[in-house]
Motif scaffolding. Structure first.
Motif, PDB file in Angstrom:
ATOM      1  N   PRO A  42       0.833  -1.202   0.000  1.00 46.15           N
ATOM      2  CA  PRO A  42       0.000   0.000   0.000  1.00 46.15           C
ATOM      3  C   PRO A  42       0.871   1.256   0.000  1.00 46.15           C
ATOM      4  CG  PRO A  42      -0.053  -1.057   2.153  1.00 46.15           C
ATOM      5  CD  PRO A  42       0.699  -1.972   1.235  1.00 46.15           C
ATOM      6  N   VAL A  43       0.400   2.281  -0.655  1.00 46.74           N
ATOM      7  CA  VAL A  43       1.092   3.562  -0.674  1.00 46.74           C
ATOM      8  C   VAL A  43       0.993   4.181   0.717  1.00 46.74           C
ATOM      9  CG1 VAL A  43       1.031   5.896  -1.637  1.00 46.74           C
ATOM     10  CG2 VAL A  43       0.670   3.916  -3.128  1.00 46.74           C
ATOM     11  N   ASP A  44       2.111   4.694   1.224  1.00 48.53           N
ATOM     12  CA  ASP A  44       2.154   5.350   2.532  1.00 48.53           C
ATOM     13  C   ASP A  44       2.949   6.635   2.366  1.00 48.53           C
ATOM     14  OD1 ASP A  44       2.655   6.225   5.149  1.00 48.53           O
ATOM     15  OD2 ASP A  44       2.801   4.177   5.924  1.00 48.53           O
ATOM     16  N   LEU A  45       2.252   7.752   2.194  1.00 48.44           N
ATOM     17  CA  LEU A  45       2.925   9.018   1.920  1.00 48.44           C
ATOM     18  C   LEU A  45       3.704   9.548   3.115  1.00 48.44           C
ATOM     19  CD1 LEU A  45       0.318  10.871  -0.325  1.00 48.44           C
ATOM     20  CD2 LEU A  45       2.262   9.437  -0.997  1.00 48.44           C
ATOM     21  N   ILE A  46       3.280   9.220   4.322  1.00 53.57           N
ATOM     22  CA  ILE A  46       4.041   9.648   5.499  1.00 53.57           C
ATOM     23  C   ILE A  46       5.407   8.962   5.499  1.00 53.57           C
ATOM     24  CG2 ILE A  46       4.160   9.565   8.032  1.00 53.57           C
ATOM     25  CD1 ILE A  46       1.072   9.980   8.012  1.00 53.57           C
ATOM     26  N   GLU A  47       5.417   7.659   5.275  1.00 49.81           N
ATOM     27  CA  GLU A  47       6.691   6.929   5.200  1.00 49.81           C
ATOM     28  C   GLU A  47       7.525   7.417   4.024  1.00 49.81           C
ATOM     29  OE1 GLU A  47       8.355   4.434   7.017  1.00 49.81           O
ATOM     30  OE2 GLU A  47       6.916   4.967   8.560  1.00 49.81           O
ATOM     31  N   ALA A  48       6.887   7.650   2.889  1.00 48.15           N
ATOM     32  CA  ALA A  48       7.612   8.136   1.712  1.00 48.15           C
ATOM     33  C   ALA A  48       8.279   9.476   2.010  1.00 48.15           C
ATOM     34  CB  ALA A  48       6.666   8.264   0.520  1.00 48.15           C
ATOM     35  N   GLN A  64      15.106  15.555  -2.407  1.00 45.38           N
ATOM     36  CA  GLN A  64      14.495  16.868  -2.193  1.00 45.38           C
ATOM     37  C   GLN A  64      13.302  17.068  -3.122  1.00 45.38           C
ATOM     38  OE1 GLN A  64      17.594  19.710  -2.882  1.00 45.38           O
ATOM     39  NE2 GLN A  64      18.616  19.320  -0.937  1.00 45.38           N
ATOM     40  N   THR A  65      13.496  16.724  -4.382  1.00 46.48           N
ATOM     41  CA  THR A  65      12.448  16.917  -5.383  1.00 46.48           C
ATOM     42  C   THR A  65      11.222  16.071  -5.071  1.00 46.48           C
ATOM     43  OG1 THR A  65      14.095  17.440  -7.073  1.00 46.48           O
ATOM     44  CG2 THR A  65      11.917  16.733  -7.847  1.00 46.48           C
ATOM     45  N   LEU A  66      11.441  14.797  -4.803  1.00 49.14           N
ATOM     46  CA  LEU A  66      10.305  13.906  -4.558  1.00 49.14           C
ATOM     47  C   LEU A  66       9.655  14.162  -3.212  1.00 49.14           C
ATOM     48  CD1 LEU A  66      11.414  10.593  -6.255  1.00 49.14           C
ATOM     49  CD2 LEU A  66       9.877  12.361  -7.097  1.00 49.14           C
ATOM     50  N   GLU A  69       7.232  16.831  -3.994  1.00 51.61           N
ATOM     51  CA  GLU A  69       6.091  16.296  -4.745  1.00 51.61           C
ATOM     52  C   GLU A  69       5.126  15.557  -3.823  1.00 51.61           C
ATOM     53  OE1 GLU A  69       6.985  14.038  -8.257  1.00 51.61           O
ATOM     54  OE2 GLU A  69       8.438  15.526  -8.946  1.00 51.61           O
ATOM     55  N   VAL A  70       5.669  14.709  -2.959  1.00 52.80           N
ATOM     56  CA  VAL A  70       4.834  13.949  -2.030  1.00 52.80           C
ATOM     57  C   VAL A  70       4.124  14.902  -1.073  1.00 52.80           C
ATOM     58  CG1 VAL A  70       4.937  12.327  -0.084  1.00 52.80           C
ATOM     59  CG2 VAL A  70       6.124  11.793  -2.205  1.00 52.80           C
ATOM     60  N   ALA A  71       4.836  15.918  -0.588  1.00 55.63           N
ATOM     61  CA  ALA A  71       4.249  16.877   0.347  1.00 55.63           C
ATOM     62  C   ALA A  71       3.048  17.584  -0.257  1.00 55.63           C
ATOM     63  CB  ALA A  71       5.297  17.904   0.782  1.00 55.63           C
TER      64      ALA A  71
END
Length: 98
Positions: A42-48, A64-66, A69-71
């Motif tokens: 599963p996608v986990d944006l906090i972990e990412a 830094q870039t990603l 993007e995730v933020a």
């Protein structure tokens, strides 16, 4: 599907073990895995965000870039939680090194 999940779990375990070695590349790879749901995870944006943040702190421009993007897809609370987790991991690593 089961083989993909087993491969993803192996990737995660090996990368988490390597992360203790403070490699920007390893942290970046973990960020990608969590942001994309590698191997059916599963996608986990906090972990990412946490792992991209750690990669960025270690000098990764891609991190830094990603991270940015995730933020853009996260709430302020989620970003704060990711930052808290990153700080906790750094503190743990510093205690182990002492």
């Amino acid at each position: 599907m089961a083989n993909g999940l087993k491969s993803a779990q192996f990737l995660m375990q090996s990368r988490l073990s390597d992360a203790a070695g403070e490699s920007a590349e390893t942290c970046f790879d973990l960020g990608v895995a969590y942001s994309c749901g590698t191997g059916g995870l599963p996608v986990d944006l906090i972990e990412a965000h946490k792992w991209f943040n750690l990669a960025a702190l270690k000098g990764s421009e891609e991190g830094q870039t990603l991270r940015a993007e995730v933020a853009g897809e996260m709430s302020a609370r989620e970003i704060a939680e990711a930052q808290r987790q990153a700080r906790a991991l750094i503190a743990t690593a510093q205690r182990r090194a002492a």
